[in-house]
Write an enzyme that holds these catalytic residues in place. Structure first.
Site, PDB file in Angstrom:
ATOM      1  N   CYS A  75      48.473  49.132  40.640  1.00  0.00           N
ATOM      2  CA  CYS A  75      47.320  48.579  40.170  1.00  0.00           C
ATOM      3  C   CYS A  75      46.839  47.306  40.355  1.00  0.00           C
ATOM      4  O   CYS A  75      45.799  46.965  40.868  1.00  0.00           O
ATOM      5  CB  CYS A  75      47.418  48.822  38.443  1.00  0.00           C
ATOM      6  SG  CYS A  75      47.735  50.451  37.983  1.00  0.00           S
ATOM      7  N   HIS A 129      43.561  43.611  36.643  1.00  0.00           N
ATOM      8  CA  HIS A 129      44.800  44.049  35.961  1.00  0.00           C
ATOM      9  C   HIS A 129      45.062  43.007  34.874  1.00  0.00           C
ATOM     10  O   HIS A 129      45.064  41.770  35.422  1.00  0.00           O
ATOM     11  CB  HIS A 129      46.056  44.266  36.944  1.00  0.00           C
ATOM     12  CG  HIS A 129      47.222  44.916  36.300  1.00  0.00           C
ATOM     13  ND1 HIS A 129      47.258  46.275  35.974  1.00  0.00           N
ATOM     14  CD2 HIS A 129      48.133  44.273  35.605  1.00  0.00           C
ATOM     15  CE1 HIS A 129      48.585  46.769  35.706  1.00  0.00           C
ATOM     16  NE2 HIS A 129      49.005  45.688  35.179  1.00  0.00           N
TER      17      HIS A 129
END
Length: 567
Positions: A75, A129
């Site tokens: 991510c 993120h």
């Protein structure tokens, strides 16, 4: 009478075509939608299982990139790479534990660039993120005009809120729920959609253009989703991955032991051996069922968002981008989750809707994006395949989203980065793909390639192989994806200097995609590498890994033929 009709028809055609000419120069709004861990399991990408009518409908009015690849299949590194248009070796983010502005360079982000051009920029859900990787602020105030919104119900994602077979609550992988029984009576992506619709409503009559980024948390694990979506995928109709075994010649360093999946209560209960022990087949089927159900759940949220765009009469003035940060293995190669360089982990959906460019004026239609409830509207589940004219098959990268979107929205695209760009605040390591919207693709582009990479702490799988901290990285796997091949080299890496040792080759992989689309037959060891390595020795030390791999591939593939006889 005929003259009047002819004048009326001419004016009508002029009215219809004029915006298509002018729109290239006008600034458009942007709706940037990102899913989490979504592979190309969509109807518009040819997946026969997926029920995704809203995304398919978007695709039918958009340009679809069939072969788009993330630069790292996890991510934070992937999102930072895409949103700065810099590769992980430039952001120097391979884990979740650093903020690029203080760690590598003060790089301008995609929303920051739009903000600097007068856009009102907004973030909903998971875009950057969260945490250290975005300075605990989602990069506010650099990237956003207002603080980012995060759904309150996300705090329960890792709690024991999944009712198990014993009737008790667990922190399970498989977590189909009654939404009314969940804390707050809602789920994160539902909350994010509500907030995104509210923000669209607040900007509908504003003269200031907007950039709204909406990040959905699913289909990321746990599969905490409304239980009704499971009905779309009867367990008796689910099938296993076509290649559930770990390939015989797969280097151990390349294997992803899916540690995060193993940590869930219902997986631990099955006492699966580490690292290669297979998941029982009946549970594999249930994982695949829940993943697809989660994809349909995301599709419904996308449909709600696009329906609001339509209702507010913004569809003719807003570019829509739909993408994912990376893919997710569903049992292929005996792997689950992301954390690898295989196509199932790196290939992502990438869809651009550009009004007046990817679709004609819809003045004869009542709606551009009517919402389709996949659970109840059975007659509307039929998959909508985008016309060939709007499909791009060439291999492309997520680092190219930044310059392409800028141009399509009416802004100047950033200039290409120099070879070393740590001091450059604004530039792109991707390609402006806007030209693909103006000319129909005539043939496959065999020269185009995508690069991905993944770090490992050791040559063999261990507990932190999937997500090693920077200090523990000893090996970097660089992977080149061309039209015909996937070529991966696992090279020695120094985490203190960020230097890769191109002569320290730990392992290699080479897959001929025409005969082996699943990437199960590693033929790297079939080649004599001495001539190739001799040629590489003459290159200057400044030559990048990517340049070296481009030069090596012709040596490795020379003389190889597919079953069709193509060299």
């Amino acid at each position: 009478m005929y003259i009047c009709f002819g004048i009326w028809l001419f004016l009508l055609v002029l009215h219809t075509l004029a915006p298509a000419v002018v729109a290239w120069k006008e600034r458009r709004n942007v709706l940037f939608i990102m899913a989490d861990d979504l592979r190309t399991s969509l109807g518009c990408y040819g997946d026969a299982v997926a029920q995704t009518p809203n995304i398919d409908q978007l695709a039918s009015r958009s340009q679809v990139f069939l072969n788009a690849y993330a630069q790292q299949a996890v991510c934070a590194p992937s999102r930072t790479s895409m949103l700065t248009s810099r590769r992980p070796d430039t952001t120097r983010l391979y884990d979740f534990n650093s903020y690029w502005r203080s760690h590598s360079g003060n790089y301008t982000t995609l929303p920051q660039y739009f903000k600097s051009k007068g856009y009102h920029t907004m973030s909903v859900g998971k875009v950057f993120h969260p945490g250290i990787a975005s300075n605990h602020s989602d990069d506010y105030p650099y990237s956003w005009s207002t603080p980012a919104y995060h759904p309150a119900s996300f705090r329960y994602e890792k709690e024991k809120v999944c009712k198990g077979e014993d009737g008790k609550l667990h922190a399970n992988l498989l977590c189909a729920v009654s939404v009314a029984e969940q804390p707050g009576g809602t789920l994160p992506d539902m909350e994010s959609t509500d907030e995104a619709v509210r923000l669209l409503e607040s900007r509908a009559d504003d003269d200031v253009p907007f950039f709204l980024a909406v990040g959905f948390h699913k289909p990321h694990i746990p599969f905490r989703i409304p239980q009704e979506y499971l009905s779309l995928y009867p367990i008796g109709e689910m099938t296993l991955a076509p290649d559930t075994d770990v390939p015989t010649l797969l280097p151990p360093v390349a294997y992803n032991p899916w540690t995060d999946v193993r940590l869930r209560d219902d997986v631990q209960k099955r006492n699966i051996s580490f690292p290669y022990g297979p998941i029982p087949k009946d549970f594999q089927l249930r994982i695949r069922q829940h993943y697809y159900a989660a994809v349909s759940y995301v599709d419904a949220q996308v449909g709600r968002l696009l329906d609001a765009l339509d209702r507010l009469r913004l569809a003719d003035s807003t570019v829509v981008v739909f993408c994912s940060d990376h893919g997710w293995s569903l049992g292929e190669h005996g792997e689950w989750a992301k954390y690898s360089n295989f196509d199932v982990s790196t290939r992502v959906p990438l869809i651009f809707y550009v009004p007046w460019v990817t679709t004609k004026n819809n003045w004869l239609e009542n709606s551009t994006f009517p919402f389709i409830d996949v659970v109840t509207q059975l007659e509307r589940r039929a998959k909508i395949s985008p016309p060939d004219v709007n499909v791009i098959r060439k291999v492309v990268e997520l680092v190219s989203v930044f310059p392409t979107l800028c141009y399509l929205a009416g802004l100047k695209a950033p200039k290409p980065c120099p070879d070393i760009s740590f001091q450059e605040e604004l530039c792109t390591e991707g390609e402006n793909m806007a030209y693909t919207f103006q000319h129909q693709e005539q043939r496959q582009s065999e020269e185009a390639v995508a690069f991905s990479q993944y770090p490992r702490p050791s040559d063999t799988p261990q507990v932190n192989s999937d997500l090693p901290d920077l200090k523990d990285i000893k090996i970097m796997g660089y992977s080149l994806r061309s039209w015909d091949y996937r070529y991966t080299l696992w090279l020695g890496f120094n985490p203190e200097t960020f230097q890769v040792n191109v002569s320290d080759v730990h392992a290699g992989e080479l897959y001929m995609l025409a005969d082996d689309p699943g990437q199960d037959k590693n033929i790297y060891s079939d080649s004599d590498h001495r001539v190739m390595m001799g040629k590489m020795a003459s290159l200057p030390w400044t030559a990048s890994v990517q340049m070296r791999m481009r030069m090596q591939l012709p040596y490795l593939s020379a003389g190889r033929k597919t079953r069709s006889g193509k060299v």
